[in-house]
Design an enzyme around this catalytic site. Structure first.
Site, mmCIF file in Angstrom:
data_model
loop_
_atom_site.group_PDB
_atom_site.id
_atom_site.type_symbol
_atom_site.label_atom_id
_atom_site.label_comp_id
_atom_site.label_asym_id
_atom_site.label_seq_id
_atom_site.Cartn_x
_atom_site.Cartn_y
_atom_site.Cartn_z
ATOM 1 N N SER A 101 -20.394 -18.342 18.598
ATOM 2 C CA SER A 101 -20.465 -17.042 19.242
ATOM 3 C C SER A 101 -21.115 -16.006 18.313
ATOM 4 C CB SER A 101 -19.065 -16.604 19.709
ATOM 5 O OG SER A 101 -19.129 -15.521 20.597
ATOM 6 N N ASP A 197 -18.872 -20.759 30.471
ATOM 7 C CA ASP A 197 -18.606 -19.719 29.472
ATOM 8 C C ASP A 197 -18.800 -18.348 30.114
ATOM 9 O OD1 ASP A 197 -18.685 -17.947 27.280
ATOM 10 O OD2 ASP A 197 -19.517 -19.493 25.965
ATOM 11 N N HIS A 227 -15.902 -20.874 26.803
ATOM 12 C CA HIS A 227 -16.304 -20.299 25.518
ATOM 13 C C HIS A 227 -15.566 -20.917 24.336
ATOM 14 C CE1 HIS A 227 -18.414 -17.301 23.206
ATOM 15 N NE2 HIS A 227 -17.293 -16.852 22.673
#
Length: 248
Positions: A101, A197, A227
């Site tokens: 991320s 996600d 995610h």
């Protein structure tokens, strides 16, 4: 379990880390926004690296986990400084970065600044430029006004408690963008992205794939993965991606 260690940086921040000696290249996990080094992916990779005798590092950015500072005081540039300080002091030679991320953005910033140290890169739901293309682009006029007047706004999240976005984070983020200028990644890159996600879209993954140049760059979309990307199937894909960039 080994006790946490600390690195005092030139910027005056105290960075918590776990470091495992082993054969090179160093495998380094870079976590996401408001995440820490105790997450499933970081712990799994550490155990996997130890089983291979591989050198491994995980750490907390300032304002995260067990490191010094408050999250609301930090920004992308601060965490890039933390990353550079940790890799300079705690690793040697080539590194394989695994960026999750926001850690994907951090890994791209490090790779752009230190291409000579890069042996390979694996990203998981990489989120480059999210302060501008995610936060600022989606803010209402009222939120933008509050950011200017109050210096911060509070945002909800599907994956964590509501968190504060500061004017400093937005303004600093504009100085750290990687998708507006050429981005050369002269090493193997593997990108992993779940189609379920809700924090980082597949469009963001394809935008990075289209924008960057690399001699060996591949994107793997995993149907229905979210995610967290932390179930057994996803963790095995992560292991395989690391092996691919380590042994192209």
């Amino acid at each position: 379990m080994a006790e946490v260690e600390y690195l005092n940086t030139d910027a005056g921040r105290r960075i918590a880390y776990h470091r495992t000696e082993g054969k090179g290249p160093w495998l380094v996990f870079l976590g996401g926004l408001k995440s820490d080094m105790e997450g499933t992916k970081a712990i799994h990779l550490e155990a996997w690296a130890k089983s291979r005798g591989q050198a491994f590092l995980r750490f907390d950015y300032s304002g995260h986990g067990q490191s010094s500072g408050r999250f609301e005081e930090g920004c992308i540039g601060d965490w890039a400084e933390d990353t550079a300080a940790a890799l300079s002091a705690l690793t040697e030679g080539r590194v394989i970065l695994v960026g999750s991320s926001m850690g994907g953005w951090q890994s791209l910033l490090f790779a752009r600044a230190h291409p000579d140290r890069m042996g390979g890169l694996v990203t998981i739901a990489a989120a480059p430029d999210f302060t501008e293309d995610g936060y600022w682009a989606s803010f209402t006029d009222a939120q933008k006004a509050a950011l200017q007047q109050d210096g911060q706004v509070e945002l909800p999240s599907d994956y964590m408690d509501p968190y504060i976005v500061t004017r400093r984070m937005i303004e600093d983020g504009r100085t750290q963008l990687v998708l507006r200028t050429p981005l050369d990644l002269p090493f193997p890159v593997r990108m992993l992205q779940g189609t379920a996600d809700s924090a980082v879209s597949t469009e963001r993954a394809t935008a990075l794939l289209d924008h960057a140049t690399s001699p060996d760059m591949r994107l793997t979309l995993v149907k229905d993965a979210d995610h967290r990307f932390s179930d057994g199937t996803c963790l095995k894909l992560l292991e395989n991606a690391v092996l691919e960039v380590m042994n192209p």
